[in-house]
Design a protein around this motif. Sequence first.
Motif, PDB file in Angstrom:
ATOM      1  N   LEU A  15     -11.106 -17.124   2.332  1.00  0.00           N
ATOM      2  CA  LEU A  15     -10.803 -18.367   1.611  1.00  0.00           C
ATOM      3  C   LEU A  15     -11.074 -19.580   2.489  1.00  0.00           C
ATOM      4  CD1 LEU A  15      -7.426 -17.445  -0.120  1.00  0.00           C
ATOM      5  CD2 LEU A  15      -9.745 -17.328  -1.050  1.00  0.00           C
ATOM      6  N   TRP A  16     -11.537 -20.650   1.861  1.00  0.00           N
ATOM      7  CA  TRP A  16     -11.745 -21.936   2.515  1.00  0.00           C
ATOM      8  C   TRP A  16     -10.887 -22.966   1.795  1.00  0.00           C
ATOM      9  CZ3 TRP A  16     -14.868 -22.956   6.726  1.00  0.00           C
ATOM     10  CH2 TRP A  16     -15.631 -21.879   7.179  1.00  0.00           C
ATOM     11  N   CYS A  17     -10.395 -23.973   2.534  1.00  0.00           N
ATOM     12  CA  CYS A  17      -9.584 -25.010   1.907  1.00  0.00           C
ATOM     13  C   CYS A  17      -9.892 -26.362   2.536  1.00  0.00           C
ATOM     14  CB  CYS A  17      -8.101 -24.691   2.017  1.00  0.00           C
ATOM     15  SG  CYS A  17      -7.457 -24.589   3.706  1.00  0.00           S
ATOM     16  N   THR A  46     -14.665 -21.096  -7.035  1.00  0.00           N
ATOM     17  CA  THR A  46     -13.265 -21.521  -7.105  1.00  0.00           C
ATOM     18  C   THR A  46     -12.627 -20.816  -8.290  1.00  0.00           C
ATOM     19  OG1 THR A  46     -13.755 -23.671  -6.129  1.00  0.00           O
ATOM     20  CG2 THR A  46     -11.707 -23.490  -7.371  1.00  0.00           C
ATOM     21  N   VAL A  49      -5.690 -18.189  -7.706  1.00  0.00           N
ATOM     22  CA  VAL A  49      -5.323 -17.286  -6.623  1.00  0.00           C
ATOM     23  C   VAL A  49      -4.910 -15.914  -7.154  1.00  0.00           C
ATOM     24  CG1 VAL A  49      -2.890 -17.991  -6.483  1.00  0.00           C
ATOM     25  CG2 VAL A  49      -4.056 -17.164  -4.421  1.00  0.00           C
ATOM     26  N   ARG A  53     -10.780 -11.545  -6.309  1.00  0.00           N
ATOM     27  CA  ARG A  53     -11.930 -12.234  -5.712  1.00  0.00           C
ATOM     28  C   ARG A  53     -13.132 -11.301  -5.654  1.00  0.00           C
ATOM     29  NH1 ARG A  53      -9.501 -13.500  -0.467  1.00  0.00           N
ATOM     30  NH2 ARG A  53     -11.615 -13.366   0.283  1.00  0.00           N
ATOM     31  N   ILE A  73     -15.586 -27.003  -2.373  1.00  0.00           N
ATOM     32  CA  ILE A  73     -14.342 -26.330  -2.001  1.00  0.00           C
ATOM     33  C   ILE A  73     -13.211 -27.136  -2.623  1.00  0.00           C
ATOM     34  CG2 ILE A  73     -12.823 -25.668  -0.114  1.00  0.00           C
ATOM     35  CD1 ILE A  73     -15.361 -25.424   1.633  1.00  0.00           C
ATOM     36  N   GLY A  75      -9.969 -25.554  -3.129  1.00  0.00           N
ATOM     37  CA  GLY A  75      -8.698 -25.061  -2.613  1.00  0.00           C
ATOM     38  C   GLY A  75      -8.119 -26.025  -1.585  1.00  0.00           C
ATOM     39  N   VAL A  92      -8.162 -21.271  -5.424  1.00  0.00           N
ATOM     40  CA  VAL A  92      -8.713 -20.937  -4.113  1.00  0.00           C
ATOM     41  C   VAL A  92     -10.235 -21.011  -4.176  1.00  0.00           C
ATOM     42  CG1 VAL A  92      -6.766 -19.515  -3.394  1.00  0.00           C
ATOM     43  CG2 VAL A  92      -8.670 -18.453  -4.607  1.00  0.00           C
ATOM     44  N   SER A  93     -10.850 -21.294  -3.039  1.00  0.00           N
ATOM     45  CA  SER A  93     -12.307 -21.386  -2.954  1.00  0.00           C
ATOM     46  C   SER A  93     -12.808 -20.495  -1.828  1.00  0.00           C
ATOM     47  CB  SER A  93     -12.738 -22.829  -2.677  1.00  0.00           C
ATOM     48  OG  SER A  93     -12.332 -23.691  -3.706  1.00  0.00           O
ATOM     49  N   TYR A  94     -13.989 -19.940  -2.037  1.00  0.00           N
ATOM     50  CA  TYR A  94     -14.647 -19.132  -1.013  1.00  0.00           C
ATOM     51  C   TYR A  94     -16.144 -19.143  -1.271  1.00  0.00           C
ATOM     52  CZ  TYR A  94     -14.348 -15.566  -4.699  1.00  0.00           C
ATOM     53  OH  TYR A  94     -14.431 -14.883  -5.878  1.00  0.00           O
TER      54      TYR A  94
END
Length: 151
Positions: A15-17, A46, A49, A53, A73, A75, A92-94
Amino acid sequence: MSLGDGESVQIGTALWCVEGDDPAEVSGVEFEEVRGIEIVDFVVVTQPVTEDRFGSGEGPLGTDLPGRADGQIHGRCADFDETGNAPDDTEVSYVVLELALVEGQTVGTATGLRVESDAGSAVEMMSVVLCDEAAVDECDPDLEAVNTGGR
């Protein structure tokens, strides 16, 4: 992962935020150390949560990814507590990468994914080993090094 000639794979990252409320536009991704692997394409996903994923898959990036993919992104770091948990309504973002072996290579390794955005740059300490199906035995030392943290 092993590949047939000319094939690619998809791999989801951690995950990236972002700090603050504004999303960050991702402008590029690259590995800090890479041998024999190329990033063909990438997308930022995105989603809530609570949803599963994307992990990995074969072939080019497609439309079967969960959530929405808009290159940003969304998150927010503030939504996560010190243990990494977030409320059920959190987004959440990834990043999902499409990777392939460089032409002529039978084994490829990469570590340290750098993500560049308008909010700055950061590195995820991930490791990837890709092998041509015909050269799986050649991958054993690379897989052992990645699994033990050595090279």
